[in-house]
Enzyme design. Structure first.
Site, PDB file in Angstrom:
ATOM      1  N   GLY A  11       0.916  -1.203  -0.045  1.00 59.86           N
ATOM      2  CA  GLY A  11       0.021   0.182   0.006  1.00 59.86           C
ATOM      3  C   GLY A  11       0.887   1.327   0.119  1.00 59.86           C
ATOM      4  O   GLY A  11       0.526   2.347   0.642  1.00 59.86           O
ATOM      5  N   ALA A  13       1.679   3.665  -1.997  1.00 55.39           N
ATOM      6  CA  ALA A  13       1.219   4.641  -2.776  1.00 55.39           C
ATOM      7  C   ALA A  13       0.025   5.387  -1.830  1.00 55.39           C
ATOM      8  O   ALA A  13      -0.533   6.249  -2.429  1.00 55.39           O
ATOM      9  CB  ALA A  13       0.944   4.603  -4.281  1.00 55.39           C
ATOM     10  N   GLN A  15      -2.379   6.840   1.547  1.00 56.10           N
ATOM     11  CA  GLN A  15      -2.030   7.727   2.275  1.00 56.10           C
ATOM     12  C   GLN A  15      -1.161   7.442   3.553  1.00 56.10           C
ATOM     13  O   GLN A  15      -0.440   8.200   3.840  1.00 56.10           O
ATOM     14  CB  GLN A  15      -3.370   7.943   3.295  1.00 56.10           C
ATOM     15  N   GLY A 130      -3.460  -2.671   7.652  1.00 52.21           N
ATOM     16  CA  GLY A 130      -4.682  -2.665   6.904  1.00 52.21           C
ATOM     17  C   GLY A 130      -5.780  -3.389   7.548  1.00 52.21           C
ATOM     18  O   GLY A 130      -5.441  -4.483   8.274  1.00 52.21           O
ATOM     19  N   ASN A 131      -6.950  -2.829   7.656  1.00 49.38           N
ATOM     20  CA  ASN A 131      -7.971  -3.450   8.551  1.00 49.38           C
ATOM     21  C   ASN A 131      -8.904  -4.295   7.631  1.00 49.38           C
ATOM     22  O   ASN A 131      -8.864  -4.549   6.440  1.00 49.38           O
ATOM     23  CB  ASN A 131      -9.092  -2.203   8.575  1.00 49.38           C
ATOM     24  N   ASP A 159      -4.074   2.976  18.999  1.00 44.01           N
ATOM     25  CA  ASP A 159      -5.079   3.018  20.033  1.00 44.01           C
ATOM     26  C   ASP A 159      -4.235   3.347  21.192  1.00 44.01           C
ATOM     27  O   ASP A 159      -4.874   4.099  22.262  1.00 44.01           O
ATOM     28  CB  ASP A 159      -6.021   1.876  20.082  1.00 44.01           C
ATOM     29  N   ARG A 162      -3.412   6.830  21.442  1.00 42.75           N
ATOM     30  CA  ARG A 162      -4.580   7.493  21.669  1.00 42.75           C
ATOM     31  C   ARG A 162      -4.900   7.849  23.160  1.00 42.75           C
ATOM     32  O   ARG A 162      -5.318   8.721  23.863  1.00 42.75           O
ATOM     33  CB  ARG A 162      -5.644   7.070  20.961  1.00 42.75           C
ATOM     34  N   HIS A 187      -8.463  -4.206  17.063  1.00 45.88           N
ATOM     35  CA  HIS A 187      -8.302  -2.887  16.690  1.00 45.88           C
ATOM     36  C   HIS A 187      -9.624  -2.503  16.052  1.00 45.88           C
ATOM     37  O   HIS A 187      -9.836  -2.580  14.793  1.00 45.88           O
ATOM     38  CB  HIS A 187      -7.205  -2.637  15.719  1.00 45.88           C
TER      39      HIS A 187
HETATM   40  P1  NAI Z   1      -5.263   4.110   1.205  1.00 46.67           P
HETATM   41  O1  NAI Z   1      -6.486   3.861   0.443  1.00 46.67           O
HETATM   42  O2  NAI Z   1      -4.757   5.689   1.006  1.00 46.67           O
HETATM   43  O3  NAI Z   1      -3.968   3.514   0.775  1.00 46.67           O
HETATM   44  C1  NAI Z   1      -4.053   1.825   0.415  1.00 46.67           C
HETATM   45  C2  NAI Z   1      -3.342   1.685  -0.547  1.00 46.67           C
HETATM   46  O4  NAI Z   1      -3.048   0.182  -0.665  1.00 46.67           O
HETATM   47  C3  NAI Z   1      -3.653   2.098  -2.062  1.00 46.67           C
HETATM   48  O5  NAI Z   1      -2.748   2.606  -2.650  1.00 46.67           O
HETATM   49  C4  NAI Z   1      -3.982   0.705  -2.576  1.00 46.67           C
HETATM   50  O6  NAI Z   1      -3.769   0.773  -4.133  1.00 46.67           O
HETATM   51  C5  NAI Z   1      -3.082  -0.361  -1.974  1.00 46.67           C
HETATM   52  N1  NAI Z   1      -3.353  -1.639  -2.095  1.00 46.67           N
HETATM   53  C6  NAI Z   1      -4.795  -2.181  -1.940  1.00 46.67           C
HETATM   54  N2  NAI Z   1      -4.550  -3.390  -2.091  1.00 46.67           N
HETATM   55  C7  NAI Z   1      -3.330  -3.840  -2.131  1.00 46.67           C
HETATM   56  C8  NAI Z   1      -2.504  -5.020  -2.425  1.00 46.67           C
HETATM   57  N3  NAI Z   1      -3.255  -6.149  -2.489  1.00 46.67           N
HETATM   58  N4  NAI Z   1      -1.307  -5.058  -2.118  1.00 46.67           N
HETATM   59  C9  NAI Z   1      -0.694  -4.015  -2.156  1.00 46.67           C
HETATM   60  N5  NAI Z   1      -1.282  -2.620  -2.166  1.00 46.67           N
HETATM   61  C10 NAI Z   1      -2.494  -2.621  -2.015  1.00 46.67           C
HETATM   62  O7  NAI Z   1      -5.333   3.957   2.733  1.00 46.67           O
HETATM   63  P2  NAI Z   1      -4.697   4.518   3.979  1.00 46.67           P
HETATM   64  O8  NAI Z   1      -5.409   5.509   4.556  1.00 46.67           O
HETATM   65  O9  NAI Z   1      -3.156   4.343   3.625  1.00 46.67           O
HETATM   66  O10 NAI Z   1      -4.866   3.136   5.010  1.00 46.67           O
HETATM   67  C11 NAI Z   1      -4.517   1.797   4.734  1.00 46.67           C
HETATM   68  C12 NAI Z   1      -5.047   0.784   5.691  1.00 46.67           C
HETATM   69  O11 NAI Z   1      -4.787   0.952   7.007  1.00 46.67           O
HETATM   70  C13 NAI Z   1      -6.584   0.821   5.575  1.00 46.67           C
HETATM   71  O12 NAI Z   1      -7.119  -0.686   5.668  1.00 46.67           O
HETATM   72  C14 NAI Z   1      -6.974   1.444   6.946  1.00 46.67           C
HETATM   73  O13 NAI Z   1      -8.309   1.188   7.377  1.00 46.67           O
HETATM   74  C15 NAI Z   1      -5.904   0.879   7.892  1.00 46.67           C
HETATM   75  N6  NAI Z   1      -5.771   1.587   8.855  1.00 46.67           N
HETATM   76  C16 NAI Z   1      -5.695   0.930  10.099  1.00 46.67           C
HETATM   77  C17 NAI Z   1      -5.145   1.538  11.268  1.00 46.67           C
HETATM   78  C18 NAI Z   1      -4.966   0.651  12.634  1.00 46.67           C
HETATM   79  O14 NAI Z   1      -4.689   1.276  13.598  1.00 46.67           O
HETATM   80  N7  NAI Z   1      -4.499  -0.705  12.492  1.00 46.67           N
HETATM   81  C19 NAI Z   1      -5.224   2.858  11.551  1.00 46.67           C
HETATM   82  C20 NAI Z   1      -5.569   3.634  10.119  1.00 46.67           C
HETATM   83  C21 NAI Z   1      -5.833   3.103   9.130  1.00 46.67           C
END
Ligand code: NAI
Length: 326
Positions: A11, A13, A15, A130-131, A159, A162, A187
């Site tokens: 992931g 690329a 956020q 990733g969730n 968490d 926080r 989580h």
């Molecule tokens: P995002 O949508 O900005 O980025 C996710 C990236 O993963 C995208 O660039 C996408 O192309 C890529 N991706 C999707 N499937 C993939 C795969 N099979 N292999 C490689 N890359 C893949 O999302 P963001 O904001 O970066 O969040 C990522 C994850 O983290 C989400 O599932 C979010 O819910 C989770 N998260 C978990 C937290 C925790 O405390 N455990 C806290 C905040 C977010």
């Protein structure tokens, strides 16, 4: 200077990736004397974007970056990796039920678990961000039978951080004055942020706040903080999630202070009566690159009820993907 280690990030690329990679490259995760080779994984439509991120990493001229590559093949990105941060996941789409989300991610994390099993370092440290993070970590672990299950963890450090911030605000103290905070469980909104063993400036936290604040403000605020950030920012937490991932990996590798502990979601060994094999957040201490669950803490009825509720959710998540587990 040490020999470089390989750090894979999925992931890349997204956020979180955009914040995380620059912190890893600057030495925040593994220390100022540890060079890193970055191995990025993305899906094919994001390969242009990931090239852009690599251009920016290059433009930072980080002294610790010893190499960099990007791929859309897990076997390539995870090759010989010493650290793997599984950030990429399928987000919940419109009309998608929780079960659909679990299944979509089960497919991704099964394939990535197999690739880790086949090509990563035998001492790899894996963190699922990733969730649904805990269950994704369990799925990856179950698909990696040649590796020690303890290589696989999930992130509840955000968490934990926080919870430190909320208790710090309430007691007008700095987060560094607070020790022994614990997040139990998943989580998700069922997690149990527990201050019953925490201290603030050396005295029990529970003596400095009242029960109604704990039940009506602290616990729900920590549980719902992710949703509050989405509401305020229009996007989910990213920089704070990346910072927590850095904290998790750094403490696992370099250790926790003797008088404190951190929260990590790890394969349950049955400690505190929690079902074996689910990835559940416990208080842990890390020494010599290994984590150990803090044992012997008193668990009162209030805590037990909440620890069991979040365990139940993880058991249900496991059962929902059971048909996909090897
Ligand atoms: P995002 O949508 O900005 O980025 C996710 C990236 O993963 C995208 O660039 C996408 O192309 C890529 N991706 C999707 N499937 C993939 C795969 N099979 N292999 C490689 N890359 C893949 O999302 P963001 O904001 O970066 O969040 C990522 C994850 O983290 C989400 O599932 C979010 O819910 C989770 N998260 C978990 C937290 C925790 O405390 N455990 C806290 C905040 C977010």
């Amino acid at each position: 200077m040490k020999a470089p280690v390989r750090v894979a990030v999925t992931g890349a690329a997204g956020q979180i990736g955009y914040s995380l990679l620059f912190r890893i490259a600057s030495g925040d995760m593994l220390g100022p004397d540890q060079p890193v080779v970055l191995q990025l994984l993305e899906v094919p439509p994001a390969m242009d974007a990931v090239q852009g991120v690599m251009m920016e990493l290059e433009d930072c001229a980080f002294p610790l970056v010893a190499g960099m590559s990007a791929s859309d093949q897990a076997e390539e990105a995870f090759k010989d990796a010493d650290y793997i941060l599984l950030v990429g996941a399928k987000p919940r789409g419109p009309g998608m039920e929780r079960k659909d989300l679990l299944e979509a991610n089960a497919a991704i994390f099964s394939a990535q678990g197999k690739a880790i099993n086949d090509v990563a370092s035998r001492n790899v440290r894996v963190l699922a961000v990733g969730n649904p993070a805990n269950t994704n970590a369990m799925i990856a672990q179950r698909n990696a039978p040649d590796l020690d299950p303890r290589c696989f963890t999930a992130m509840t450090r955000l968490d934990h951080n926080r919870a430190l911030a909320q208790l710090g605000n309430k007691t007008s103290s700095h987060v560094t004055d607070i020790k022994r905070m614990t997040i139990w469980g998943n989580h998700s909104a069922t997690q149990y942020p527990d201050i019953s063993h925490a201290t603030v400036a050396g005295t029990p936290a529970a003596d400095q706040v009242d029960q109604s604040w704990l039940e009506e403000s602290f616990i729900p605020t920590v549980q719902q903080r992710g949703a509050a950030i989405i509401k305020a920012r229009g996007q989910s937490s990213a920089a704070s999630a990346a910072s927590a991932a850095i904290d998790h990996m750094r403490d696992w590798t370099l250790g926790t202070p003797a008088d404190d502990w951190v929260s990590m979601a790890i394969p349950s060994d049955g400690s505190y009566g929690i079902s074996e094999g689910i990835i559940y957040s416990f208080p842990v201490r890390c020494v010599d690159g290994r984590y150990e669950i803090v044992q012997g803490l008193d668990v009162d009825d209030f805590s037990r009820e909440r620890m069991n509720a979040t365990e139940q959710e993880l058991v249900e998540e496991r059962d929902a993907v059971k048909h996909l587990l090897p």
